[in-house]
Write a protein that holds these residues in place. Structure first.
Motif, PDB file in Angstrom:
ATOM      1  N   LYS A   1      -9.978   3.336  -2.070  1.00 57.07           N
ATOM      2  CA  LYS A   1     -10.899   3.364  -0.941  1.00 57.07           C
ATOM      3  C   LYS A   1     -11.593   2.007  -0.812  1.00 57.07           C
ATOM      4  CE  LYS A   1     -15.002   5.787   0.772  1.00 57.07           C
ATOM      5  NZ  LYS A   1     -15.979   6.881   0.504  1.00 57.07           N
ATOM      6  N   GLY A   2     -11.618   1.471   0.410  1.00 57.73           N
ATOM      7  CA  GLY A   2     -12.259   0.198   0.670  1.00 57.73           C
ATOM      8  C   GLY A   2     -11.432  -1.011   0.310  1.00 57.73           C
TER       9      GLY A   2
ATOM     10  N   SER B   1       0.831  -1.202   0.000  1.00 65.55           N
ATOM     11  CA  SER B   1       0.000   0.000   0.000  1.00 65.55           C
ATOM     12  C   SER B   1       0.867   1.253   0.000  1.00 65.55           C
ATOM     13  CB  SER B   1      -0.928  -0.012   1.213  1.00 65.55           C
ATOM     14  OG  SER B   1      -1.636   1.211   1.319  1.00 65.55           O
ATOM     15  N   GLU B   2       1.955   1.243   0.774  1.00 60.59           N
ATOM     16  CA  GLU B   2       2.848   2.398   0.828  1.00 60.59           C
ATOM     17  C   GLU B   2       3.499   2.659  -0.520  1.00 60.59           C
ATOM     18  OE1 GLU B   2       3.916   4.671   3.280  1.00 60.59           O
ATOM     19  OE2 GLU B   2       2.086   4.039   4.284  1.00 60.59           O
ATOM     20  N   LEU B   3       3.929   1.597  -1.195  1.00 65.20           N
ATOM     21  CA  LEU B   3       4.648   1.772  -2.456  1.00 65.20           C
ATOM     22  C   LEU B   3       3.709   2.048  -3.624  1.00 65.20           C
ATOM     23  CD1 LEU B   3       7.419  -0.991  -2.261  1.00 65.20           C
ATOM     24  CD2 LEU B   3       7.653   1.451  -1.853  1.00 65.20           C
ATOM     25  N   PHE B   4       2.614   1.286  -3.705  1.00 63.22           N
ATOM     26  CA  PHE B   4       1.758   1.349  -4.883  1.00 63.22           C
ATOM     27  C   PHE B   4       0.457   2.109  -4.649  1.00 63.22           C
ATOM     28  CE2 PHE B   4       4.031  -2.827  -5.043  1.00 63.22           C
ATOM     29  CZ  PHE B   4       4.969  -2.434  -5.991  1.00 63.22           C
ATOM     30  N   GLY B   5       0.162   2.455  -3.387  1.00 58.99           N
ATOM     31  CA  GLY B   5      -1.082   3.139  -3.085  1.00 58.99           C
ATOM     32  C   GLY B   5      -2.242   2.161  -2.956  1.00 58.99           C
TER      33      GLY B   5
ATOM     34  N   GLY C   1      -9.880  -0.095   7.102  1.00 61.10           N
ATOM     35  CA  GLY C   1      -9.163   1.128   7.430  1.00 61.10           C
ATOM     36  C   GLY C   1      -8.836   1.985   6.222  1.00 61.10           C
ATOM     37  N   ALA C   2      -9.060   1.461   5.016  1.00 63.31           N
ATOM     38  CA  ALA C   2      -8.799   2.240   3.800  1.00 63.31           C
ATOM     39  C   ALA C   2     -10.016   3.115   3.513  1.00 63.31           C
ATOM     40  CB  ALA C   2      -8.495   1.318   2.619  1.00 63.31           C
ATOM     41  N   VAL C   3     -10.108   4.230   4.213  1.00 65.45           N
ATOM     42  CA  VAL C   3     -11.300   5.075   4.126  1.00 65.45           C
ATOM     43  C   VAL C   3     -11.246   6.043   2.950  1.00 65.45           C
ATOM     44  CG1 VAL C   3     -11.733   4.908   6.594  1.00 65.45           C
ATOM     45  CG2 VAL C   3     -10.265   6.740   5.733  1.00 65.45           C
ATOM     46  N   ALA C   4     -10.106   6.117   2.299  1.00 62.90           N
ATOM     47  CA  ALA C   4      -9.968   7.004   1.142  1.00 62.90           C
ATOM     48  C   ALA C   4      -8.850   6.491   0.255  1.00 62.90           C
ATOM     49  CB  ALA C   4      -9.681   8.437   1.598  1.00 62.90           C
ATOM     50  N   ARG C   5      -8.853   6.940  -0.972  1.00 65.91           N
ATOM     51  CA  ARG C   5      -7.766   6.578  -1.889  1.00 65.91           C
ATOM     52  C   ARG C   5      -6.448   7.149  -1.370  1.00 65.91           C
ATOM     53  NH1 ARG C   5      -8.019   8.349  -8.139  1.00 65.91           N
ATOM     54  NH2 ARG C   5      -9.213   6.400  -8.292  1.00 65.91           N
ATOM     55  N   SER C   6      -5.378   6.377  -1.481  1.00 68.78           N
ATOM     56  CA  SER C   6      -4.049   6.816  -1.072  1.00 68.78           C
ATOM     57  C   SER C   6      -3.084   6.668  -2.240  1.00 68.78           C
ATOM     58  CB  SER C   6      -3.548   5.996   0.123  1.00 68.78           C
ATOM     59  OG  SER C   6      -2.216   6.339   0.449  1.00 68.78           O
TER      60      SER C   6
ATOM     61  N   GLY D   1      -6.274  -2.973  -4.547  1.00 72.42           N
ATOM     62  CA  GLY D   1      -7.719  -2.854  -4.689  1.00 72.42           C
ATOM     63  C   GLY D   1      -8.154  -2.140  -5.949  1.00 72.42           C
ATOM     64  N   GLY D   2      -7.223  -1.743  -6.790  1.00 72.10           N
ATOM     65  CA  GLY D   2      -7.567  -1.022  -8.008  1.00 72.10           C
ATOM     66  C   GLY D   2      -7.527  -1.905  -9.237  1.00 72.10           C
ATOM     67  N   ARG D   3      -8.093  -1.426 -10.313  1.00 71.04           N
ATOM     68  CA  ARG D   3      -8.128  -2.160 -11.580  1.00 71.04           C
ATOM     69  C   ARG D   3      -7.256  -1.510 -12.645  1.00 71.04           C
ATOM     70  NH1 ARG D   3     -14.620  -3.601 -12.350  1.00 71.04           N
ATOM     71  NH2 ARG D   3     -14.846  -4.832 -10.417  1.00 71.04           N
TER      72      ARG D   3
END
Length: 477
Positions: free
Chosen positions: A212-213, A205-209, A217-222, A263-265
């Protein structure tokens, strides 16, 4: 056309040796000792190569090369210099010089390079823009550091992935910053991430982002570090400690040039240079199956190995004086070293390398009683030993600081604190008065105080909480 070379060198003995070596290999050599002489020779004769010193009586051999490069774009240039700093190496590279040789140099290597340069007959590369930042904190003129400078200059005009190797404290992040600030991507961001400091479950998550969801705890896009570094440089520190699963995703990203947020496509194209670093020996890890071999070769396109301080003893004096000047600029007392003090520092092992030397110099700048530091101020700090063996009350004058500051710094970071009465005694008799004194001298600046003490800032912050030291106490000392 004959193999005619122009040598510009104001040291007659060096000029004689170089001329003899080149003539022995069939070159025709014209020689002069000034910028004016160089320009006269170049105006009347066509040369296959220019070999020039930097510090000449009537000018700088690099700064005056602009018109030469414009008038002779196909002529290779080799720079010689006794001013063996990174700035000189970069300036030489900025001219499009074929090679840079710090003095003293290997004569046979110089002759081979002249032969290679003329054989390739490569046109000078375009100059870098003239907004190159100065004052990068890379200090040292030793042969070991000259090799590092030369490697840095060779990667400035490309985006090849660089792997910086070296023991802890050798300055790996400083080299990464130099590559970024002097290279083609210096207008973009420099994003540094310590992969060892990120929990394994969060590193992707830190490297690739993430979207949301994507997880609890992923309440928003990072936006991850790769995207943050777009247009600039991503520095992956302590890459040897990256979990295997994250290694696989990193390899895939480097191979494809694309990433996907957790979590992204959608795939996102990468636009950043990758510089990685580690203090680990990766080859045994590859053999043990804890580091991917294919990732190693993807990262180590250009490996740069930093020497430990014990292999660059000649630089210790320059480093020490550099850190004293830096400490003074940050508000600590201005200090200087006697020759004997510098010699004593150069005899120490410095197992923590440049970082350990820096922390020691900061403590010395704070605690020395005289502006000119002699061996008498250094020896107590060097001989302080383990803090547990030197615990004793400190009076209001802080005279015991000389004996305790270095020991406290090493002891807090390297030992598990003892429990019970012994630890209470350390807190009461040593830590509290010492911390108050250091914080008072640094005007309450915890980062600077941690540097002086040679401990981690988080360690200092926790100790201050344990000791219940308040800002009011600091200002009243």
């Amino acid at each position: 056309m004959p193999k005619r070379v122009l040598l510009v060198e104001d040291d007659a003995s060096i000029a004689l040796v170089i001329t003899a070596a080149l003539e022995a290999e069939g070159f025709e050599v014209d020689q002069c000792d000034s910028v004016a002489g160089r320009d006269r020779f170049l105006a009347g004769t066509q040369y296959r190569l220019l070999l020039t010193d930097v510090m000449l009586a009537d000018g700088d051999g690099i700064d005056t090369l602009g018109p030469v490069c414009a008038a002779h774009p196909g002529m290779p240039i080799i720079i010689l210099s006794a001013q063996n700093t990174l700035d000189t190496a970069v300036r030489a590279s900025d001219t499009g010089a074929f090679e840079y040789f710090p003095k003293p140099f290997d004569l046979e290597e110089l002759v081979r390079t002249v032969t290679q340069a003329i054989g390739k007959a490569e046109a000078s590369e375009p100059d870098l823009p003239q907004d190159v930042p100065q004052g990068l904190p890379l200090v040292g003129r030793s042969a070991a550091m000259q090799a590092v400078y030369r490697m840095i200059t060779r990667v400035l005009r490309n985006d090849l992935t660089v792997l910086i190797l070296g023991e802890s404290g050798t300055g790996k992040e400083l080299v990464a910053e130099a590559i970024h600030q002097l290279g083609n991507r210096r207008a973009g961001p420099f994003i540094a991430v310590n992969t060892a400091a990120i929990p394994a479950e969060l590193i992707e998550s830190e490297l690739f982002g993430h979207e949301k969801g994507a997880f609890t705890g992923a309440v928003a896009r990072s936006i991850g570090k790769f995207e943050q570094a777009s247009g600039g440089t991503l520095f992956l520190d302590e890459i040897g400690d990256m979990p295997m699963q994250a290694q696989t995703r990193l390899l895939r990203a480097l191979q494809s040039g694309r990433i996907r947020r957790v979590g992204g496509r959608d795939e996102i194209s990468l636009d950043c240079r990758i510089v990685a670093a580690t203090n680990r020996d990766l080859m045994p890890m590859i053999a043990a199956g804890t580091f991917r071999e294919d990732l190693y070769y993807r990262l180590a396109v250009v490996p740069i190995e930093l020497p430990p301080l014990r292999d660059r003893v000649d630089d210790i004096d320059a480093l020490s004086r550099h850190f004293l000047a830096k400490a003074a600029a940050e508000g600590l007392p201005r200090r200087n070293l006697t020759a004997a003090a510098s010699a004593l520092l150069s005899q120490q092992p410095w197992r923590g390398n440049v970082r350990e030397l820096r922390n020691f110099i900061y403590r010395l700048a704070l605690l020395a009683r005289e502006e000119v530091i002699d061996t008498s101020a250094i020896e107590p700090l060097l001989n302080a030993g383990d803090a547990a063996s030197v615990v004793r009350p400190s009076d209001d004058t802080g005279h015991d600081a000389h004996d305790l500051a270095s020991a406290i710094g090493m002891w807090l970071d390297e030992h598990t604190p003892p429990s019970g009465e012994v630890y209470d005694a350390v807190l009461a008799a040593v830590e509290r008065p010492l911390f108050l004194r250091v914080l008072s001298q640094t005007a309450g600046n915890q980062l600077r105080a941690a540097q002086v003490l040679g401990i981690n800032r988080n360690t200092l912050r926790k100790r201050l909480q344990d000791l219940r030291i308040t800002p009011d106490e600091i200002t009243s000392v």
